[in-house]
Design an enzyme around this catalytic site. Structure first.
Site, PDB file in Angstrom:
ATOM      1  N   THR A   1      34.221  16.744  58.187  1.00 43.46           N
ATOM      2  CA  THR A   1      35.605  16.537  58.218  1.00 43.46           C
ATOM      3  C   THR A   1      36.368  17.867  58.928  1.00 43.46           C
ATOM      4  OG1 THR A   1      36.109  17.234  56.091  1.00 43.46           O
ATOM      5  CG2 THR A   1      35.927  14.891  56.390  1.00 43.46           C
TER       6      THR A   1
ATOM      7  N   LYS B   1      49.740  14.727  54.247  1.00 42.34           N
ATOM      8  CA  LYS B   1      48.209  14.378  54.333  1.00 42.34           C
ATOM      9  C   LYS B   1      47.613  14.206  52.823  1.00 42.34           C
ATOM     10  CE  LYS B   1      47.381  17.454  57.516  1.00 42.34           C
ATOM     11  NZ  LYS B   1      47.047  18.307  58.519  1.00 42.34           N
TER      12      LYS B   1
ATOM     13  N   GLY C   1      38.028  19.962  61.357  1.00 41.01           N
ATOM     14  CA  GLY C   1      38.892  19.481  62.496  1.00 41.01           C
ATOM     15  C   GLY C   1      39.760  18.407  62.356  1.00 41.01           C
ATOM     16  N   THR C   2      39.691  17.718  61.173  1.00 33.64           N
ATOM     17  CA  THR C   2      40.447  16.416  61.259  1.00 33.64           C
ATOM     18  C   THR C   2      41.874  16.614  61.467  1.00 33.64           C
ATOM     19  OG1 THR C   2      40.495  16.736  58.954  1.00 33.64           O
ATOM     20  CG2 THR C   2      39.194  14.887  59.658  1.00 33.64           C
ATOM     21  N   GLY C   3      42.652  17.998  60.698  1.00 37.44           N
ATOM     22  CA  GLY C   3      44.039  18.184  60.937  1.00 37.44           C
ATOM     23  C   GLY C   3      44.188  18.361  62.471  1.00 37.44           C
ATOM     24  N   CYS C   4      43.567  19.110  62.961  1.00 34.74           N
ATOM     25  CA  CYS C   4      43.653  19.711  64.546  1.00 34.74           C
ATOM     26  C   CYS C   4      43.716  18.462  65.304  1.00 34.74           C
ATOM     27  CB  CYS C   4      42.418  20.462  64.895  1.00 34.74           C
ATOM     28  SG  CYS C   4      42.452  22.042  64.150  1.00 34.74           S
TER      29      CYS C   4
HETATM   30  N1  LIG Z   1      36.805  11.598  54.047  1.00 34.01           N
HETATM   31  C1  LIG Z   1      38.239  11.226  54.696  1.00 34.01           C
HETATM   32  N2  LIG Z   1      37.874   9.851  55.158  1.00 34.01           N
HETATM   33  C2  LIG Z   1      39.099   9.325  55.864  1.00 34.01           C
HETATM   34  N3  LIG Z   1      40.119  10.097  56.175  1.00 34.01           N
HETATM   35  C3  LIG Z   1      40.322  11.487  55.980  1.00 34.01           C
HETATM   36  C4  LIG Z   1      39.011  12.131  55.241  1.00 34.01           C
HETATM   37  N4  LIG Z   1      39.274  13.450  55.024  1.00 34.01           N
HETATM   38  C5  LIG Z   1      40.486  13.656  55.575  1.00 34.01           C
HETATM   39  N5  LIG Z   1      40.978  12.467  56.389  1.00 34.01           N
HETATM   40  C6  LIG Z   1      42.257  12.163  57.012  1.00 34.01           C
HETATM   41  O1  LIG Z   1      42.195  13.467  57.892  1.00 34.01           O
HETATM   42  C7  LIG Z   1      43.524  13.737  58.232  1.00 34.01           C
HETATM   43  C8  LIG Z   1      43.457  15.276  57.852  1.00 34.01           C
HETATM   44  O2  LIG Z   1      43.485  15.349  56.400  1.00 34.01           O
HETATM   45  P1  LIG Z   1      43.630  16.762  55.598  1.00 34.01           P
HETATM   46  O3  LIG Z   1      44.377  16.650  54.122  1.00 34.01           O
HETATM   47  O4  LIG Z   1      42.223  16.958  55.299  1.00 34.01           O
HETATM   48  O5  LIG Z   1      44.313  17.932  56.458  1.00 34.01           O
HETATM   49  P2  LIG Z   1      43.543  19.270  57.019  1.00 34.01           P
HETATM   50  O6  LIG Z   1      43.176  20.146  55.874  1.00 34.01           O
HETATM   51  O7  LIG Z   1      44.663  19.675  57.814  1.00 34.01           O
HETATM   52  O8  LIG Z   1      42.430  19.002  57.910  1.00 34.01           O
HETATM   53  P3  LIG Z   1      41.209  19.884  58.196  1.00 34.01           P
HETATM   54  O9  LIG Z   1      40.070  19.461  57.060  1.00 34.01           O
HETATM   55  O10 LIG Z   1      40.794  19.857  59.518  1.00 34.01           O
HETATM   56  O11 LIG Z   1      41.661  21.227  57.932  1.00 34.01           O
HETATM   57  C9  LIG Z   1      44.337  12.958  57.173  1.00 34.01           C
HETATM   58  O12 LIG Z   1      44.864  11.896  58.112  1.00 34.01           O
HETATM   59  C10 LIG Z   1      43.398  12.454  56.413  1.00 34.01           C
HETATM   60  O13 LIG Z   1      44.043  11.176  55.814  1.00 34.01           O
HETATM   61  C1  LIG Z   2      41.024  27.857  65.426  1.00 32.84           C
HETATM   62  C2  LIG Z   2      41.120  26.851  64.405  1.00 32.84           C
HETATM   63  N1  LIG Z   2      41.999  26.108  64.163  1.00 32.84           N
HETATM   64  C3  LIG Z   2      42.152  25.227  63.001  1.00 32.84           C
HETATM   65  C4  LIG Z   2      41.197  25.305  62.086  1.00 32.84           C
HETATM   66  C5  LIG Z   2      41.338  24.323  61.091  1.00 32.84           C
HETATM   67  O1  LIG Z   2      40.297  23.279  60.792  1.00 32.84           O
HETATM   68  P1  LIG Z   2      39.490  23.082  59.898  1.00 32.84           P
HETATM   69  O2  LIG Z   2      40.344  23.029  58.518  1.00 32.84           O
HETATM   70  O3  LIG Z   2      38.924  21.649  59.835  1.00 32.84           O
HETATM   71  O4  LIG Z   2      38.308  24.085  59.729  1.00 32.84           O
HETATM   72  C6  LIG Z   2      40.078  26.113  62.374  1.00 32.84           C
HETATM   73  N2  LIG Z   2      38.940  26.100  61.540  1.00 32.84           N
HETATM   74  N3  LIG Z   2      40.191  27.023  63.376  1.00 32.84           N
END
Ligand SMILES: Nc1ncnc2c1ncn2[C@@H]1O[C@H](COP(=O)(O)OP(=O)(O)OP(=O)(O)O)[C@@H](O)[C@H]1O
Ligand SMILES: Cc1ncc(COP(=O)(O)O)c(N)n1
Length: 524
Positions: A212, A178, A214-217
Site C-alpha cells: 500500500t 481516510k 503511496g496510496t495517500g499520494c
Molecule cells: N488495504 C487497503 N485496501 C483498500 N483500501 C485501502 C487499503 N489501505 C489503504 N486504503 C485506502 O488508501 C487510501 C489512503 O489511506 P491511508 O489511510 O493509508 O492514507 P495514507 O497513510 O496517507 O497513505 P500512505 O500509505 O500512502 O501513506 C484511503 O483511501 C484508504 O481507504
Molecule cells: C516523497 C514521498 N512522499 C510521500 C510519501 C508517503 O507515502 P507512503 O506513506 O506510502 O510511504 C513518501 N514515502 N515519499
C-alpha cells in the site's frame, strides 16, 4: 486534444511508488498532463527511507515559476514539503496567483512514510496549517489528522470523523478523512465540507495486501486530476478517485514490485485498456476494431441513446413508475437465468483456469442476483416472475450470446457478454453519482452498479476480452476480430433496447401491490 495540466509539488521516490513520480503516473493515467516541482530529494524504496535533502528555497521557487510562466495550471497537488522553508516558499508562490484564477489545491500533509520514517520537521506544523488554509481540500491519514488537531490518534472511523469536522471548521477547508490505518474492513473514507457536513462517504473492501506504499499520494493526486477536469465537482472527484484507487490497490500484488511494502499498480487501468485520453491517443491511426478502446468509441452513439431513454432518465431522477420498474425487473430476472448459462458456457470453453474461474463465478453471481431480485423487490410488491414470458427483446438478446456459446465460439461469446458488464457499470455508476440520495426509490439499484466489486468484475471481463483481441491481432486473424467487434456492438444495441422495452407501446405491465423499501441488484 487538450489535457488539463496538474502540478505536483512533492518529494521524490526513486522507486516510483510514492511522491512525485507516483503522482505523475496517477495524473497521466487519469488523463491529465503532469508537471512537477521537487521539494526534497529522497533516497527511499519499498523498504524505507535512507536519507533525504531539501531542495533550497530559490531552486524550489524557480521550478514553480518555470511551470507557471509556461502554462495554465488547472489543479495543484501538494505532497511532502518537509521543512518550514519549503512550506513558506510554496505559500508565497500560491499567494501570487490572482485569487479569481487560483486553481483548486489538494494538500496531502505528508509527515511519516508507510515505513515509519519521518518526512516532516515537527516545528513546521504552524506553517503547514497556514498553508492548508489556502487549499481546497486536505487529505490527512489518521496520524496526520491527530497531529493537525493536537489530539490522540483515532481508533475508530467515527473518532476520525470527529477530528476531521474539527479540522475543517478550524482551517475553513474541506477534509478527506481516510480509514486506511484503522484496520477496519470495509475501509471507510469520507469528505467533509469546510462548514462541517459530510458530503460523501465511501466504503470499500480492505484489500489483503501489504503493498500500500503511496496510496495517500495516489488518492490526493487523483482528486487533483479529477478537479482539473471538473473544478466544481469535489464530491464526485473524491468518490471517483477513491474508486480508481481501489483497483490499483487490488492489482498491487500482481505488480509485485520491490522487497518491502510495494507500491500500488498505478497504471492497472491502462494496461487493461481502460478508455482514458492517453489510450485514445494510442488509438490514432489504428483500426478501431483492434482495441477495446476502439470498441468503446464505436459504441458512443448507442450509449448516448441509452442516456436519453425516458426509462433511464426517470430511473435516475427516481420518477419512474413502479409498474415500469417491475416490468423491467421481471425481464431482468429472466434475462439473468440465460446470461448465467452463457457465462457457464464461457467457463466451459475458457482456455485457462483463471478465465474459467472468472466466468464460473460470474454465472453463480447471476443466479444469486436473480433470486435476490425475486425475493426482495418483486415479491414484496406481489409481482411474480414465473407468471410471465420473456419479451421479444429478452429472447433476441439472450439468443444472440447463447448461439455463439452453443456453437463453441468462445471469443465471440465473451465479446457478446461484455456490454452487460461494461455498459451497465458505466450507466449505473453515472446515475448513482448524479442522482443517488437517501430517499431515492431505486437507490439500491443505483448503488449496486457502482459497487466497486462490480467495477472490479467489469475490469476483469474487459481484460480477458482485450487479451483475446490482442492475440487475434497478433495472429492476423482479422475475421475473428471483426466477428468479436460485431458481437460486442450488437449487444450494446440490445442493452439499449432492453432498457427501452418497459416503455414500448404494446407492453403489458404487471400490477404492483404495495411499496416496501429495499431492492437488490439485477444483472451480473
Ligand atoms: N488495504 C487497503 N485496501 C483498500 N483500501 C485501502 C487499503 N489501505 C489503504 N486504503 C485506502 O488508501 C487510501 C489512503 O489511506 P491511508 O489511510 O493509508 O492514507 P495514507 O497513510 O496517507 O497513505 P500512505 O500509505 O500512502 O501513506 C484511503 O483511501 C484508504 O481507504
Ligand atoms: C516523497 C514521498 N512522499 C510521500 C510519501 C508517503 O507515502 P507512503 O506513506 O506510502 O510511504 C513518501 N514515502 N515519499
Amino acid at each position: 486534444m487538450t489535457f488539463p495540466v496538474v502540478l505536483t509539488i512533492a518529494g521524490t521516490d526513486p522507486t516510483s511508488g510514492a511522491g512525485l513520480q507516483a503522482d505523475c503516473k496517477t495524473i497521466t493515467t487519469l488523463g491529465g498532463y503532469a508537471v512537477s516541482a521537487i521539494t526534497a530529494v529522497v533516497a527511499q524504496n519499498t523498504q524505507g527511507v535512507s536519507t533525504f535533502e531539501q531542495v533550497d528555497a530559490q531552486l524550489l521557487c524557480a521550478q514553480l515559476d518555470s511551470v507557471r510562466n509556461d502554462t495554465h495550471i488547472n489543479a495543484i497537488k501538494i505532497g511532502m514539503l518537509g521543512s518550514t522553508t519549503a512550506i513558506e516558499t510554496v505559500h508565497s508562490w500560491i499567494e501570487e496567483f490572482d485569487p479569481s484564477c487560483q486553481p483548486p489545491i489538494v494538500i496531502d500533509p505528508v509527515m511519516v512514510a508507510t515505513s515509519g520514517d519521518s518526512l516532516f520537521d515537527p516545528r513546521a506544523l504552524d506553517a503547514l496549517k497556514n498553508l492548508i488554509k489556502l487549499a481546497t481540500v486536505v487529505t490527512p491519514n489518521t496520524s496526520e489528522l491527530a497531529t493537525l488537531t493536537a489530539q490522540p490518534e483515532a481508533n475508530t472511523f467515527a473518532e476520525a470523523i470527529e477530528q476531521g469536522l474539527h479540522l475543517a471548521k478550524e482551517l475553513d477547508v474541506h477534509v478527506v478523512v481516510k480509514g486506511g490505518h484503522l484496520g477496519e474492513n470495509p475501509v471507510q473514507d469520507a469528505i467533509i465540507s469546510s462548514s462541517g457536513t459530510i458530503i460523501e462517504r465511501t466504503s470499500h473492501t480492505r484489500v489483503p495486501t501489504h503493498r500500500t506504499h503511496g496510496t495517500g499520494c495516489a488518492l490526493s493526486s487523483a482528486i487533483a486530476t479529477k478537479l482539473a477536469f471538473q473544478p466544481a465537482g469535489l464530491g464526485a472527484a473524491f468518490t471517483e478517485a477513491r474508486a480508481w484507487l481501489q483497483h490499483t490497490i487490488a492489482q498491487a500484488d500482481a505488480l509485485a514490485f520491490g522487497k518491502g511494502n510495494g507500491p500500488i499498480h498505478h497504471t492497472a487501468h491502462i494496461t487493461d485498456e481502460a478508455v482514458t485520453a492517453p489510450a485514445r491517443i494510442l488509438l490514432a491511426g489504428r483500426d478501431p476494431r483492434q482495441t477495446l478502446a476502439g470498441w468503446w468509441e464505436a459504441s458512443t452513439r448507442v450509449r448516448a441513446q441509452i442516456d436519453e431513454l425516458r426509462f433511464v432518465m426517470e430511473l435516475g431522477t427516481g420518477t419512474l413508475p413502479d409498474e415500469r420498474f417491475a416490468y423491467y425487473l421481471q425481464q431482468d430476472a429472466l434475462y439473468l437465468r440465460e446470461y448465467s448459462k452463457a457465462l457457464a458456457l464461457a467457463a466451459d470453453l475458457a482456455p485457462t483456469l483463471t478465465e474459467q474461474r472468472f466466468w464460473m463465478q460470474g454465472a453463480h453471481t447471476c443466479l444469486i442476483a436473480e433470486r435476490q431480485l425475486h425475493d426482495s423487490w418483486l415479491v414484496s410488491r406481489g409481482v411474480e416472475v414465473e407468471d410471465i414470458e420473456p419479451s421479444a427483446i429478452t429472447r433476441a438478446y439472450t439468443r444472440h450470446f447463447l448461439n455463439a456459446g452453443r456453437a463453441r465460439r468462445y471469443e465471440e461469446l465473451i465479446a457478446a457478454v461484455l456490454p452487460c458488464y461494461w455498459v451497465y457499470q458505466d450507466v449505473g455508476d453515472r446515475l448513482n453519482r448524479e442522482h443517488n440520495r437517501v430517499d431515492h426509490p431505486y437507490r439500491n439499484w443505483l448503488a449496486a452498479y457502482s459497487d466497486p466489486r462490480f467495477e472490479t468484475s467489469t475490469l476483469s471481463a474487459r481484460a480477458i476480452v482485450a487479451h483475446h483481441v490482442e492475440r487475434a491481432a497478433m495472429r492476423g486473424d482479422e475475421g475473428l476480430i471483426a466477428r468479436m467487434y460485431d458481437a460486442f456492438l450488437a449487444s450494446c444495441e440490445y442493452e439499449r433496447d432492453f432498457f427501452d422495452q418497459a416503455y414500448a407501446a404494446d407492453v403489458v405491465l404487471p400490477s404492483v401491490s404495495r411499496e416496501v423499501d429495499g431492492l437488490v441488484a439485477a444483472n451480473a
